[in-house]
Design an enzyme around this catalytic site. Structure first.
Site, PDB file in Angstrom:
ATOM      1  N   LYS A  79       0.846  -1.198   0.000  1.00 53.91           N
ATOM      2  CA  LYS A  79       0.000   0.000   0.000  1.00 53.91           C
ATOM      3  C   LYS A  79       0.879   1.245   0.000  1.00 53.91           C
ATOM      4  CE  LYS A  79      -3.968   1.997   2.530  1.00 53.91           C
ATOM      5  NZ  LYS A  79      -4.840   1.851   3.718  1.00 53.91           N
ATOM      6  N   SER A 154      -9.802   1.774   2.697  1.00 59.66           N
ATOM      7  CA  SER A 154      -8.930   2.554   1.844  1.00 59.66           C
ATOM      8  C   SER A 154      -7.857   1.748   1.118  1.00 59.66           C
ATOM      9  CB  SER A 154      -8.244   3.640   2.669  1.00 59.66           C
ATOM     10  OG  SER A 154      -7.356   3.068   3.606  1.00 59.66           O
ATOM     11  N   SER A 178     -10.015  -0.439   6.862  1.00 60.78           N
ATOM     12  CA  SER A 178      -9.382  -0.246   5.558  1.00 60.78           C
ATOM     13  C   SER A 178      -8.687  -1.473   4.976  1.00 60.78           C
ATOM     14  CB  SER A 178      -8.380   0.908   5.625  1.00 60.78           C
ATOM     15  OG  SER A 178      -9.058   2.138   5.583  1.00 60.78           O
TER      16      SER A 178
END
Lengths: 487, 96
Positions: A79, A154, A178
């Site tokens: 990420k 997210s 997330s």
């Protein structure tokens, strides 16, 4: 079976036994990304050259008979709010452009030592603030199961990358769901470890008392494998646990026999829970029951206050953490300002997107003179009561089962103009962050539109290994088998 | 919680060091009012005698030995600066 379909565990074994080279694996996944990521948009940056160099080094070490780590030659996607030396960290924000970190996050260092191959960085909601990855200032990420739908957020890029067969493993971060929400929307496994199991050093801070890095995989075994690599004490994160966490390096024990599972009645009574999600989750719990688990109702009465509590605590922490983006030390800077206050205000006006501005403003408000006691201090006290709810429930049961999200993946654009509706999509995940307990999302079927549904299992603090074993027990019954989205 | 006026939004924006356009001020005053009135549901909760939740990592501080270690070299620390000079971060005048 194609290389991109293989699990991390089988790739690691095949690479070690020279059945396949790390180079072949890396090339196969880079080719898959090259062919399909234009339709998905999972990656913000692909480091083909770096990945090939890491793979070549692993192959040469194996050829020389040297010992290699648990992830030797296994590709990982990261990420884009976690630092990798020399690779830009964007946080999917304009304000971070350009930023190239001069150091590795703790988890990056651990994965390097274990021999992992870094394919690149994945898209996210700007600064991990959002539930659909639509708040990225860089690009849209599409759900691999339906390109018209969001991947969740997210960590949407990481979940999409794993579900699309771009990478067997990925790292995400989870402040209010997330990791688990996108895992559920994309049909892969995602774990938010207990707060303190994984060091946050090198993760761009959002809500420091809530943030936790965690693994994605297509199977529970792979997810556990990545957790075993990234977990551990780090003196650079004072909240990382000094004592070893039990069972993280032991094989999973996929059995439900004698396990006490709690169903929190309030979770199943909330408005907006789709019948299809409810039925899938209850069917999953029934499957565990048929394998010897005992199921009982539990009560978490404070759940209805979890969303407002979270959005006070998280925005307060964010407003403080994001004060560092000021156009002075790194990132972008507004042109043509002639005093320092203007430099800060214009840089932040140009650099931050609407959701980040909204949260900074909310956080500033709830911490400001006259409102601190009514909002922030009160929210911290309600947070204590939410944590006490979980403590009480875990006196009666070992694991709590619930949906991950009220519905399956929604359409791109559907909720983007209604921030409060978007916040409410996190209703089932945020209380685990507030209570600092671990939570995992495991695929439990699809709805009538063919979109994946996630089963959430939550456990006692630092019983992450038990949670993974329970998830593995269900996975065997689910028939999902690490399915990859057909592209 | 009452009404969030445009002046309130401007004040929060100043405290946040985020300059906002007129359009953003309008949007935010509506949205913040909605979100804050939702947050007001917390006033129903009995928190008498409840301690605030500070950390899950256990109470008390974590101490380490006060030992000097190698830091980031100056060039590496300055490498991402939008503007630098003479080994420092450069900014517009702070006063005057």
């Amino acid at each position: 079976m194609e290389l991109f379909e293989q699990t991390a565990a089988s790739l690691a074994a095949d690479i070690k036994s020279k059945k396949v080279s790390a180079k072949e694996v890396t090339d196969a996944l880079l080719a898959r990304i090259d062919a399909h990521d234009k339709n998905i948009g999972a990656f913000t940056c692909i480091d083909a050259e770096g990945a090939r160099a890491q793979a070549a080094e692993i192959d040469s070490r194996i050829a020389k008979g040297e010992s290699v780590g648990a992830l030797a030659g296994v590709p990982v996607a990261i990420k884009d709010n976690i630092h990798v030396t020399g690779m830009p960290t964007t946080c999917s924000s304009k304000i971070m452009k350009p930023f190239v970190p001069p150091y590795d996050a703790f988890v990056t260092k651990k994965m390097r030592e274990a021999g992992a191959v870094f394919l690149g960085k994945t898209n996210l909601d700007e600064f991990a603030m959002g539930s659909s990855t639509e708040n990225s200032a860089l690009q849209i990420t599409h759900n691999p199961h339906d390109f018209e739908r969001v991947p969740g957020g997210s960590s949407g890029g990481s979940a999409a990358a794993v579900a699309a067969g771009f990478s067997p493993l990925a790292l995400g971060s989870d402040t209010g769901g997330s990791i688990r929400a996108p895992a559920s929307f994309c049909g892969c496994v995602g774990l938010k470890p207990t707060y303190g199991v994984v060091s946050r050093y090198g993760l761009v801070a959002f809500g420091s008392s809530l943030d936790q890095i965690g693994p994605f995989g297509r199977t529970v075994e792979d997810t556990a494998l990545l957790l075993s690599v990234i977990a551990g004490h780090d003196p650079k994160d004072s909240t990382s646990r000094a004592e070893p966490v039990d069972g993280l390096n032991a094989p999973l024990n996929p059995s439900a026999k004698g396990l006490k599972i709690g169903l929190p009645k309030e979770y199943f009574e909330t408005d907006g829970l789709s019948d299809e999600v409810r039925n899938s989750v209850l069917a999953a719990v029934d499957a565990l029951k048929s394998e010897g688990a005992q199921v009982q109702e539990v009560s978490l009465p404070m759940i209805k206050y979890a969303v407002p509590t979270y959005y006070i605590v998280a925005t307060a922490e964010a407003s403080s953490n994001l004060a560092r983006y000021d156009g002075v030390h790194y990132g972008s800077r507004a042109e043509g300002t002639d005093n320092i206050i203007d430099l800060f205000s214009k840089t932040r006006e140009e650099g931050f997107g609407p959701e980040v501005k909204r949260r900074i403003m909310l956080g500033t408000y709830v911490l400001s003179a006259g409102y601190y006691d009514a909002y922030y201090l009160r929210a911290l006290k309600v947070r204590t009561r939410i944590a006490q709810d979980f403590d009480k429930a875990f006196e009666q049961v070992d694991v709590i089962a619930s949906p991950v999200a009220p519905d399956t993946a929604f359409k791109l654009g559907e909720l983007i103009n209604d921030p409060l509706a978007m916040y409410l999509s996190d209703i089932y995940t945020i209380s685990t962050n507030l209570a600092s307990v671990p939570g995992i999302s495991v695929p439990c079927g699809t709805d009538s539109k063919g979109m994946p549904v996630g089963l959430q299992l939550m456990g006692r603090r630092f019983e992450d290994a038990r949670l993974l074993s329970t998830a593995a027990a269900y996975e065997r019954l689910s028939g999902w088998n690490g399915k990859i989205a057909s592209l | 919680m009452g009404h969030i006026s445009k002046a309130d939004v401007q004040k929060i924006a100043l405290l946040s060091r985020v300059h906002l356009s007129d359009e953003e001020i309008d949007t935010f005053s509506n949205q913040l009012e909605g979100i804050l009135s939702y947050m007001d549901t917390l006033s129903e909760v009995d928190v008498n005698g409840v301690e605030p939740f500070i950390s899950a990592a256990g109470s008390g501080n974590v101490f380490r030995e006060d030992k000097a270690v190698e830091g980031l070299p100056r060039e590496a620390a300055l490498k991402n600066a939008p503007q630098q000079g003479g080994g420092f971060f450069k900014v517009p005048p702070v006063q005057g």
